[in-house]
Each structure stands twice: as structure tokens, then as C-alpha cells.
Design a protein around this motif. Structure first.
Motif, PDB file in Angstrom:
ATOM      1  N   VAL A   7      -4.607   7.422  10.061  1.00 24.58           N
ATOM      2  CA  VAL A   7      -3.738   6.611   9.007  1.00 24.58           C
ATOM      3  C   VAL A   7      -2.471   6.327  10.048  1.00 24.58           C
ATOM      4  CG1 VAL A   7      -2.583   6.074   6.774  1.00 24.58           C
ATOM      5  CG2 VAL A   7      -4.764   7.325   6.943  1.00 24.58           C
ATOM      6  N   ILE A  15       2.299   6.815   1.382  1.00 29.83           N
ATOM      7  CA  ILE A  15       1.284   6.574   2.192  1.00 29.83           C
ATOM      8  C   ILE A  15       0.210   7.835   1.979  1.00 29.83           C
ATOM      9  CG2 ILE A  15       0.485   6.620   4.738  1.00 29.83           C
ATOM     10  CD1 ILE A  15       3.201   5.384   5.318  1.00 29.83           C
ATOM     11  N   LYS A  18      -1.225   7.597  -1.771  1.00 34.88           N
ATOM     12  CA  LYS A  18      -2.480   6.648  -1.979  1.00 34.88           C
ATOM     13  C   LYS A  18      -3.719   7.099  -1.253  1.00 34.88           C
ATOM     14  CE  LYS A  18      -3.098   1.740  -2.116  1.00 34.88           C
ATOM     15  NZ  LYS A  18      -3.576   1.454  -3.567  1.00 34.88           N
ATOM     16  N   SER A  19      -3.509   7.533   0.247  1.00 34.32           N
ATOM     17  CA  SER A  19      -4.505   7.780   0.838  1.00 34.32           C
ATOM     18  C   SER A  19      -5.376   8.901   0.234  1.00 34.32           C
ATOM     19  CB  SER A  19      -4.215   8.189   2.282  1.00 34.32           C
ATOM     20  OG  SER A  19      -3.665   7.217   2.795  1.00 34.32           O
ATOM     21  N   SER A  20      -4.704  10.012   0.092  1.00 29.57           N
ATOM     22  CA  SER A  20      -5.520  11.296  -0.616  1.00 29.57           C
ATOM     23  C   SER A  20      -5.971  11.034  -2.021  1.00 29.57           C
ATOM     24  CB  SER A  20      -4.429  12.242  -0.619  1.00 29.57           C
ATOM     25  OG  SER A  20      -3.281  12.282  -1.268  1.00 29.57           O
ATOM     26  N   THR A  22      -7.200   7.961  -2.870  1.00 31.54           N
ATOM     27  CA  THR A  22      -8.355   7.170  -2.775  1.00 31.54           C
ATOM     28  C   THR A  22      -9.703   8.186  -2.423  1.00 31.54           C
ATOM     29  OG1 THR A  22      -7.152   5.313  -2.337  1.00 31.54           O
ATOM     30  CG2 THR A  22      -9.369   5.421  -1.272  1.00 31.54           C
ATOM     31  N   GLN A  35      -0.302  15.540  10.417  1.00 37.53           N
ATOM     32  CA  GLN A  35       0.560  14.421  10.318  1.00 37.53           C
ATOM     33  C   GLN A  35       1.968  14.351  10.903  1.00 37.53           C
ATOM     34  OE1 GLN A  35       1.795  13.881   6.077  1.00 37.53           O
ATOM     35  NE2 GLN A  35       3.091  15.408   6.120  1.00 37.53           N
ATOM     36  N   LEU A  64      -9.261   2.089   2.007  1.00 35.10           N
ATOM     37  CA  LEU A  64      -8.197   2.965   2.443  1.00 35.10           C
ATOM     38  C   LEU A  64      -7.278   1.746   3.222  1.00 35.10           C
ATOM     39  CD1 LEU A  64      -9.719   5.880   3.810  1.00 35.10           C
ATOM     40  CD2 LEU A  64      -7.868   6.015   2.095  1.00 35.10           C
ATOM     41  N   ASP A  65      -7.834   0.508   3.589  1.00 28.69           N
ATOM     42  CA  ASP A  65      -7.318  -0.557   4.202  1.00 28.69           C
ATOM     43  C   ASP A  65      -6.268  -1.013   3.339  1.00 28.69           C
ATOM     44  OD1 ASP A  65      -6.264  -2.214   6.364  1.00 28.69           O
ATOM     45  OD2 ASP A  65      -8.254  -3.318   6.347  1.00 28.69           O
ATOM     46  N   TYR A  67      -2.513  -1.134   3.642  1.00 24.15           N
ATOM     47  CA  TYR A  67      -1.179  -1.482   4.169  1.00 24.15           C
ATOM     48  C   TYR A  67      -1.064  -2.865   4.526  1.00 24.15           C
ATOM     49  CZ  TYR A  67       3.147  -0.073   6.344  1.00 24.15           C
ATOM     50  OH  TYR A  67       4.472   0.166   6.717  1.00 24.15           O
TER      51      TYR A  67
END
Length: 67
Positions: A7, A15, A18-20, A22, A35, A64-65, A67
Motif C-alpha cells: 500500500v 489508510i 481501511k486496508s486492515s 477490508t 510500514q 483494496l484499490d 485511494y
């Protein structure tokens, strides 16, 4: 099966959440996470186990796309 998900982008609030979230919703297990924030850029690399994932890998990447 394991996969590496990266990411990257301009740093902003949410960020990681939302990523985790999902990945959690689709039963993806985190194996390792790294990170870093460099000035205003965010970078995260995740090693994940997708054996129990509820969607195929390409669909997961599409989710995940955001942004």
C-alpha cells in the motif's frame, strides 16, 4: 497460500484502518507488516495468508484499490 500486498501513496488518516478492515472482512490473516511514513508519503508491505479468503485474489486487490 501467502501473498505480499503493498500500500503506497500520500499519507492520510485511515489508510491502515481501511486496508486492515477490508482484509479482516474477507478472512485474510496478517503474517507480517512493515510500514513507514517518509515526509508526506505512506508505504506499507504486508505478508498475508489468503487460504481462507472469501474472494479471489484479484477481487481482493480491487477492494483494496480505493485511494
Amino acid at each position: 497460500m501467502r501473498a505480499v500486498i503493498t500500500v503506497t501513496g500520500k499519507d492520510r488518516t485511515g489508510i491502515i484502518a481501511k486496508s486492515s478492515n477490508t482484509l479482516y472482512q474477507h478472512h485474510v490473516n496478517f503474517v507480517d507488516i512493515s510500514q513507514n511514513v517518509m515526509e508526506d508519503m505512506f508505504a506499507m508491505v504486508m505478508l498475508v495468508n489468503i487460504d481462507k479468503c472469501t474472494v479471489d485474489f484479484n477481487s481482493l486487490i480491487d477492494l483494496l484499490d480505493w485511494y
